[in-house]
Design an enzyme around this catalytic site. Structure first.
Site, PDB file in Angstrom:
ATOM      1  CE  LYS A  93       3.113   4.034  -1.098  1.00  0.00           C
ATOM      2  NZ  LYS A  93       4.098   5.065  -0.736  1.00  0.00           N
ATOM      3  CE1 TYR A 134     -26.331  12.705 -17.710  1.00  0.00           C
ATOM      4  CE2 TYR A 134     -24.168  11.871 -17.088  1.00  0.00           C
ATOM      5  CZ  TYR A 134     -25.551  11.780 -17.040  1.00  0.00           C
ATOM      6  OH  TYR A 134     -26.139  10.775 -16.335  1.00  0.00           O
TER       7      TYR A 134
HETATM    8  C1  LIG Z   1       5.375   4.860  -1.354  1.00  0.00           C
HETATM    9  C2  LIG Z   1       6.673   4.850  -0.657  1.00  0.00           C
HETATM   10  C3  LIG Z   1       7.775   4.194  -1.225  1.00  0.00           C
HETATM   11  C4  LIG Z   1       7.751   3.620  -2.618  1.00  0.00           C
HETATM   12  O1  LIG Z   1       7.809   4.693  -3.525  1.00  0.00           O
HETATM   13  P1  LIG Z   1       7.821   4.403  -5.122  1.00  0.00           P
HETATM   14  O2  LIG Z   1       8.140   5.699  -5.733  1.00  0.00           O
HETATM   15  O3  LIG Z   1       6.450   3.920  -5.445  1.00  0.00           O
HETATM   16  O4  LIG Z   1       8.856   3.365  -5.335  1.00  0.00           O
HETATM   17  C5  LIG Z   1       8.932   4.119  -0.480  1.00  0.00           C
HETATM   18  N1  LIG Z   1       9.010   4.660   0.744  1.00  0.00           N
HETATM   19  C6  LIG Z   1       7.969   5.310   1.313  1.00  0.00           C
HETATM   20  C7  LIG Z   1       8.107   5.895   2.662  1.00  0.00           C
HETATM   21  C8  LIG Z   1       6.773   5.439   0.619  1.00  0.00           C
HETATM   22  O5  LIG Z   1       5.757   6.103   1.185  1.00  0.00           O
END
Ligand SMILES: *Cc1c(COP(=O)(O)O)cnc(C)c1O
Length: 407
Positions: free
Chosen positions: A47, A281
């Protein structure tokens, strides 16, 4: 007129900030993680554009290294995987259930598995599946306490019954049952065992209702490293495959994991300034003696958090130097000290990367702003060029349309 010799040019990536992605690190991390689990299936979570590392490159590397599932939050990223010719199972878990959703229709046509957490979502999926002409393949999501997606315990019976009915009329196929833990990043928390017990009850109930889920999945990175009893039929690995710490007490290097992503930038100016001048700044930093300042051409438009001001996070010529003054939109200053001997314009500053090289890690940056490495890497702006340093696979040309995915 005088003839002018043509200008020699270098790739822009070498002249501005850049993100280097070491795909062999991702490959090695997945191999190390696979050894830590007996679960027959391994989902690489890609993702957020592969946590900022590049969706398709990460996906291909992960599959080559032994992952056999891919996971995305958004349906559009799942469809992008299919468009790139990737045919392995893909699960997506975040969408607006609307009967007119072209994205859902496209996802179902491309054999993307989708999460299902309510009867309302089910009616929409079943309706679209009727048009597509084959069942929507779903993973029922239990809300075991995160209170995010998924059906709560008291709504589970209704969802399961409706899912079974939809299987009978050919609009749905339940391939999996899953949950995401509220204490996912604190493996020893008792809330996890309670949630997993609730999950097992939910699976039992689904089976009693006639569903035959092949895949039960619960664990993300921290529990992959720490809680083998939560692995079930598949694990869902995100942070750990990118070599970041999934929990404060889990140091990636202890598990043979290393960060894949390095952000660098050249010093675009080095200048000597006297004592008593303000920097950036509002002059929040004042020099107390003559100093050398270095100008880094990255700022908060690139995802550099303002909160790193004052922190010694940037590595130049083998030294860690502090960020001085406010971070601007496209640039910030570092304090090179009273003597900048050996440092020149064009020298490469490493913002973060593999701590084994002496550089700060994304986790160090996260800690500096009261967060974690995941927030840092995910904020790095798409405008920064990605350079793939070493490739664990041969990248074939992308195909326009995915071949039909064989189950
Ligand atoms: C992001 C996510 C993961 C992976 O989580 P990590 O802590 O990055 O390994 C697994 N399952 C779901 C539903 C997620 O949203």
């Amino acid at each position: 007129m005088r003839r002018i010799a043509p200008l020699e040019t270098a790739p822009e990536a070498a002249l501005s900030g850049q993100v280097s992605v070491d795909l062999s690190a991702i490959s090695d991390n997945i191999k190390a993680l696979r050894k830590r689990t007996d679960a027959p299936h391994f989902m690489a979570v890609v993702k957020g554009n592969g946590y900022g590392h590049g969706l398709i490159d990460v996906a291909r590397t992960a599959l080559d290294a032994g992952a056999d599932w891919l996971g995305t939050a958004q349906l559009s990223e799942a469809v992008a995987l299919r468009r790139a010719g990737i045919t392995v199972p893909v699960l997506s878990w975040l969408y607006l259930a609307s009967q007119t959703s072209a994205t859902i229709r496209e996802a179902l046509e491309h054999d993307v598995d989708v999460s299902l957490g309510s009867v309302r979502q089910l009616e929409v999926l079943a309706g679209i599946a009727r048009h597509v002409g084959r069942p929507a393949v779903v993973h029922l999501e239990l809300d075991s306490g995160l209170s995010r997606g998924g059906a709560r315990k008291e709504d589970w019976t209704g969802l399961v019954a409706r899912a079974r009915a939809a299987e009978k009329d050919g609009t749905l196929k339940v391939r999996g049952i899953w949950t995401h833990l509220a204490w996912a990043d604190v493996p020893a928390h008792p809330g996890n065992a309670a949630a997993v017990a609730e999950f097992e009850d939910a699976v039992r109930e689904a089976r009693a209702a006639g569903l035959e889920p092949q895949l039960r999945h619960v664990s993300s990175s921290a529990n992959i490293l720490d809680r083998p009893e939560f692995h079930f039929d598949m694990v869902r690995a995100g942070l750990a495959i990118y070599g970041l710490a999934p929990a404060d007490h889990l140091n990636p290097a202890d598990f043979g994991l290393r960060p894949a992503l390095t952000v660098t930038a050249p010093l675009v100016m080095v200048k000597k300034v006297p004592a008593g001048i303000g920097v950036s700044y509002e002059h929040q930093a004042i020099t107390h003696e003559p100093r050398y300042l270095g100008l880094i051409p990255l700022g908060y438009a690139d995802g550099i958090p303002k909160g790193i001001s004052g922190r010694s996070l940037v590595q130049i010529a083998g030294r860690r130097v502090p960020v001085i003054g406010k971070v601007c939109m496209d640039q910030f200053m570092v304090d090179l000290g009273p003597d900048a001997a050996g440092i020149d314009v064009g020298d490469i500053a490493v913002l973060f990367g593999d701590p084994a090289s002496g550089a700060a890690s994304a986790d160090d940056w996260g800690a500096a702003i009261g967060s974690h490495g995941d927030e840092i890497i995910n904020r790095i702006a798409p405008r920064l060029p990605r350079v793939y340093q070493s490739s664990a696979y041969e990248c074939p040309d992308y195909q326009e349309e995915a071949p039909s995915h064989v189950r």
